[in-house]
Design a protein around this motif. Structure first.
Motif, PDB file in Angstrom:
ATOM      1  N   LEU A  85       0.823  -1.201   0.000  1.00 19.96           N
ATOM      2  CA  LEU A  85       0.000   0.000   0.000  1.00 19.96           C
ATOM      3  C   LEU A  85       0.861   1.258   0.000  1.00 19.96           C
ATOM      4  O   LEU A  85       0.548   2.238  -0.681  1.00 19.96           O
ATOM      5  CB  LEU A  85      -0.937   0.001   1.209  1.00 19.96           C
ATOM      6  N   GLU A  86       1.955   1.239   0.760  1.00 21.90           N
ATOM      7  CA  GLU A  86       2.852   2.394   0.763  1.00 21.90           C
ATOM      8  C   GLU A  86       3.458   2.605  -0.626  1.00 21.90           C
ATOM      9  O   GLU A  86       3.525   3.736  -1.134  1.00 21.90           O
ATOM     10  CB  GLU A  86       3.960   2.194   1.788  1.00 21.90           C
ATOM     11  N   ALA A  87       3.901   1.495  -1.254  1.00 20.65           N
ATOM     12  CA  ALA A  87       4.476   1.610  -2.597  1.00 20.65           C
ATOM     13  C   ALA A  87       3.430   2.110  -3.587  1.00 20.65           C
ATOM     14  O   ALA A  87       3.707   2.970  -4.436  1.00 20.65           O
ATOM     15  CB  ALA A  87       5.029   0.251  -3.038  1.00 20.65           C
ATOM     16  N   ALA A  88       2.203   1.588  -3.470  1.00 21.07           N
ATOM     17  CA  ALA A  88       1.128   2.013  -4.370  1.00 21.07           C
ATOM     18  C   ALA A  88       0.833   3.497  -4.200  1.00 21.07           C
ATOM     19  O   ALA A  88       0.590   4.222  -5.179  1.00 21.07           O
ATOM     20  CB  ALA A  88      -0.128   1.185  -4.108  1.00 21.07           C
ATOM     21  N   ALA A  89       0.841   3.963  -2.944  1.00 20.89           N
ATOM     22  CA  ALA A  89       0.572   5.378  -2.680  1.00 20.89           C
ATOM     23  C   ALA A  89       1.658   6.265  -3.283  1.00 20.89           C
ATOM     24  O   ALA A  89       1.379   7.338  -3.827  1.00 20.89           O
ATOM     25  CB  ALA A  89       0.455   5.617  -1.181  1.00 20.89           C
ATOM     26  N   LEU A  90       2.915   5.817  -3.178  1.00 21.08           N
ATOM     27  CA  LEU A  90       4.009   6.598  -3.760  1.00 21.08           C
ATOM     28  C   LEU A  90       3.891   6.630  -5.288  1.00 21.08           C
ATOM     29  O   LEU A  90       4.126   7.669  -5.923  1.00 21.08           O
ATOM     30  CB  LEU A  90       5.352   6.007  -3.342  1.00 21.08           C
ATOM     31  N   TRP A  91       3.521   5.494  -5.878  1.00 18.74           N
ATOM     32  CA  TRP A  91       3.305   5.482  -7.324  1.00 18.74           C
ATOM     33  C   TRP A  91       2.174   6.424  -7.699  1.00 18.74           C
ATOM     34  O   TRP A  91       2.266   7.157  -8.692  1.00 18.74           O
ATOM     35  CB  TRP A  91       2.971   4.057  -7.804  1.00 18.74           C
ATOM     36  N   TYR A  92       1.100   6.410  -6.912  1.00 21.32           N
ATOM     37  CA  TYR A  92      -0.034   7.288  -7.218  1.00 21.32           C
ATOM     38  C   TYR A  92       0.406   8.753  -7.214  1.00 21.32           C
ATOM     39  O   TYR A  92       0.050   9.523  -8.102  1.00 21.32           O
ATOM     40  CB  TYR A  92      -1.158   7.071  -6.199  1.00 21.32           C
ATOM     41  N   GLY A  93       1.212   9.120  -6.185  1.00 26.37           N
ATOM     42  CA  GLY A  93       1.709  10.491  -6.126  1.00 26.37           C
ATOM     43  C   GLY A  93       2.572  10.849  -7.316  1.00 26.37           C
ATOM     44  O   GLY A  93       2.458  11.941  -7.885  1.00 26.37           O
ATOM     45  N   ASP A  94       3.441   9.906  -7.722  1.00 25.87           N
ATOM     46  CA  ASP A  94       4.319  10.164  -8.868  1.00 25.87           C
ATOM     47  C   ASP A  94       3.520  10.365 -10.158  1.00 25.87           C
ATOM     48  O   ASP A  94       3.812  11.243 -10.975  1.00 25.87           O
ATOM     49  CB  ASP A  94       5.281   8.987  -9.066  1.00 25.87           C
ATOM     50  N   LEU A  95       2.506   9.540 -10.353  1.00 30.23           N
ATOM     51  CA  LEU A  95       1.768   9.561 -11.615  1.00 30.23           C
ATOM     52  C   LEU A  95       0.846  10.759 -11.742  1.00 30.23           C
ATOM     53  O   LEU A  95       0.364  11.063 -12.843  1.00 30.23           O
ATOM     54  CB  LEU A  95       0.965   8.267 -11.778  1.00 30.23           C
ATOM     55  N   GLN A  96       0.563  11.439 -10.627  1.00 29.30           N
ATOM     56  CA  GLN A  96      -0.260  12.644 -10.702  1.00 29.30           C
ATOM     57  C   GLN A  96       0.556  13.887 -11.029  1.00 29.30           C
ATOM     58  O   GLN A  96      -0.001  14.942 -11.314  1.00 29.30           O
ATOM     59  CB  GLN A  96      -0.995  12.884  -9.354  1.00 29.30           C
ATOM     60  N   ALA A  97       1.887  13.755 -11.000  1.00 29.64           N
ATOM     61  CA  ALA A  97       2.748  14.912 -11.281  1.00 29.64           C
ATOM     62  C   ALA A  97       2.569  15.349 -12.730  1.00 29.64           C
ATOM     63  O   ALA A  97       2.508  14.512 -13.638  1.00 29.64           O
ATOM     64  CB  ALA A  97       4.215  14.564 -11.019  1.00 29.64           C
ATOM     65  N   PRO A  98       2.462  16.655 -12.990  1.00 28.45           N
ATOM     66  CA  PRO A  98       2.244  17.120 -14.366  1.00 28.45           C
ATOM     67  C   PRO A  98       3.408  16.837 -15.297  1.00 28.45           C
ATOM     68  O   PRO A  98       3.239  16.790 -16.514  1.00 28.45           O
ATOM     69  CB  PRO A  98       2.025  18.632 -14.192  1.00 28.45           C
ATOM     70  N   ASP A  99       4.613  16.624 -14.728  1.00 24.86           N
ATOM     71  CA  ASP A  99       5.779  16.385 -15.576  1.00 24.86           C
ATOM     72  C   ASP A  99       6.218  14.928 -15.562  1.00 24.86           C
ATOM     73  O   ASP A  99       7.366  14.616 -15.866  1.00 24.86           O
ATOM     74  CB  ASP A  99       6.945  17.285 -15.137  1.00 24.86           C
ATOM     75  N   VAL A 100       5.316  14.013 -15.203  1.00 21.37           N
ATOM     76  CA  VAL A 100       5.681  12.602 -15.176  1.00 21.37           C
ATOM     77  C   VAL A 100       6.139  12.175 -16.570  1.00 21.37           C
ATOM     78  O   VAL A 100       5.555  12.554 -17.572  1.00 21.37           O
ATOM     79  CB  VAL A 100       4.490  11.735 -14.691  1.00 21.37           C
ATOM     80  N   ASP A 101       7.215  11.392 -16.624  1.00 22.28           N
ATOM     81  CA  ASP A 101       7.781  11.016 -17.919  1.00 22.28           C
ATOM     82  C   ASP A 101       7.448   9.561 -18.254  1.00 22.28           C
ATOM     83  O   ASP A 101       6.909   8.805 -17.448  1.00 22.28           O
ATOM     84  CB  ASP A 101       9.302  11.237 -17.943  1.00 22.28           C
ATOM     85  N   LEU A 102       7.795   9.190 -19.486  1.00 22.90           N
ATOM     86  CA  LEU A 102       7.484   7.842 -19.959  1.00 22.90           C
ATOM     87  C   LEU A 102       8.239   6.775 -19.179  1.00 22.90           C
ATOM     88  O   LEU A 102       7.728   5.670 -18.964  1.00 22.90           O
ATOM     89  CB  LEU A 102       7.821   7.721 -21.450  1.00 22.90           C
TER      90      LEU A 102
END
Length: 338
Positions: A11-28
């Motif tokens: 769940l902690e890893a999933a939450a961190l991924w969720y935060g990363d993927l909401q960033a406007p500059d997330v890359d491929l």
């Protein structure tokens, strides 16, 4: 590590991924890494729990913010990604059981996809709600579904140019045996009975076989092909129905010629040329003779003028034209090359 600790870690890893993927500059690269992590069904389930928990957490945060405004509490420093992720994971762990029960009681209904299509001989440009522009060539149909994780397009038939607005959420086009992922770029996808061709016009895209393991030739793909390919402007990747891939380069300085109503052939068979022209008109070119159909031609022709194309063939090949209703039959007028 016991089961509870392992679940909390996921769940902690999933939450961190969720935060990363909401960033406007997330890359491929981040999306690619996330896809690898999400292949584990347990990780995917943890991510869904985070997504289900976010609306509840968001309402709680808004209530706290409102209370802080009333009591004029000084603003706190901006929280870090890891702090936000930990808060999400903690809340998600508490809400997981309730969320799972709700999901089991009633699975959420997926929104209906948006569909767009063009008629035979028509070109149509559509601006999507995210600011992207899709130009549909003749007799083309697409279906679009927006989620929190991607803008998903299914090319059901035909040919289209995608000019993708940069929003931070990947733009994915599935067509035939291909899956093309982009953030902000322009590319063309052409779905044929024999396979699919992806041409990059600007920017960068990553193309993979959408169902690699089920393709007849998947065991013969080299490691680069199995991981997918990142295209450069001017690259055209053709993926046959059996999974065979061919990378070539094309001239993109003037853009796809079909946007000007022109088709260009470079040493293609007459059968292939006729099939391409038949996409643009209700008048169909028929080549019943197999040997004549295998003759090769090159040239530039008006896409919606099959009669003019047939007339030009008389100057190039030993062919006679017969018009029957809405068909133009091309038959040999003399011996063809063996």
């Amino acid at each position: 590590m016991n089961d509870n600790d392992e679940e909390t870690g996921r769940l902690e890893a999933a939450a961190l991924w969720y935060g990363d993927l909401q960033a406007p500059d997330v890359d491929l690269a981040t999306w690619d890494a996330f896809r690898v992590w999400e292949r584990d069904p347990r990780n995917a389930a943890a991510f869904r729990q985070i997504e289900a928990s976010v609306p509840i957490i968001d309402r709680s945060l808004r209530l706290r913010t409102a209370a802080a405004d009333v009591t004029t509490v000084p603003a706190k420093p901006r929280r870090s990604r890891r702090t936000v992720g930990a808060a999400l994971a903690t809340a998600a762990a508490v809400l997981a059981l309730g969320a799972a029960l709700l999901l089991n009681l009633r699975a959420p209904e997926l929104p209906s996809p948006l569909t767009y299509a063009s008629d035979v001989g028509e070109q149509r440009s559509v601006m999507l709600i995210d600011g992207s522009v899709v130009t549909l060539n003749t007799d083309t149909a697409i279906a679009i579904l927006y989620t929190s994780r991607e803008r998903h397009v299914s090319l059901e038939r035909g040919q289209a140019i995608f000019e993708v607005a940069r929003t931070g959420v990947p733009f994915v086009v599935e067509a035939g045996a291909s899956r093309t992922r982009a953030i902000g770029t322009a590319f063309e996808v052409y779905l044929k009975p024999s396979g699919v061709a992806i041409t990059l016009l600007e920017g960068s895209v990553h193309v993979t076989a959408s169902e690699e393991d089920s393709l007849p030739n998947s065991e013969r793909l080299d490691p680069d092909e199995r991981r997918g390919r990142r295209l450069a402007p001017g690259d055209r990747l053709s993926i046959a129905a059996d999974g065979t891939q061919v990378l070539s380069q094309v001239d993109i300085t003037t853009g796809p010629t079909w946007r000007q109503g022109i088709v260009q052939f470079d040493n293609v068979t007459l059968e292939e040329a006729a099939a391409e022209l038949n996409r643009y008109s209700d008048t169909k070119i028929i080549v019943p003779d197999a040997r004549l159909a295998s003759e090769r031609i090159s040239g530039t022709f008006q896409a919606d003028a099959p009669a003019d194309f047939a007339a030009n063939l008389v100057l190039m090949l030993p062919v006679t034209i017969e018009e029957i209703d809405s068909q133009i039959l091309l038959v040999p007028s003399g011996p063809t090359q063996p």
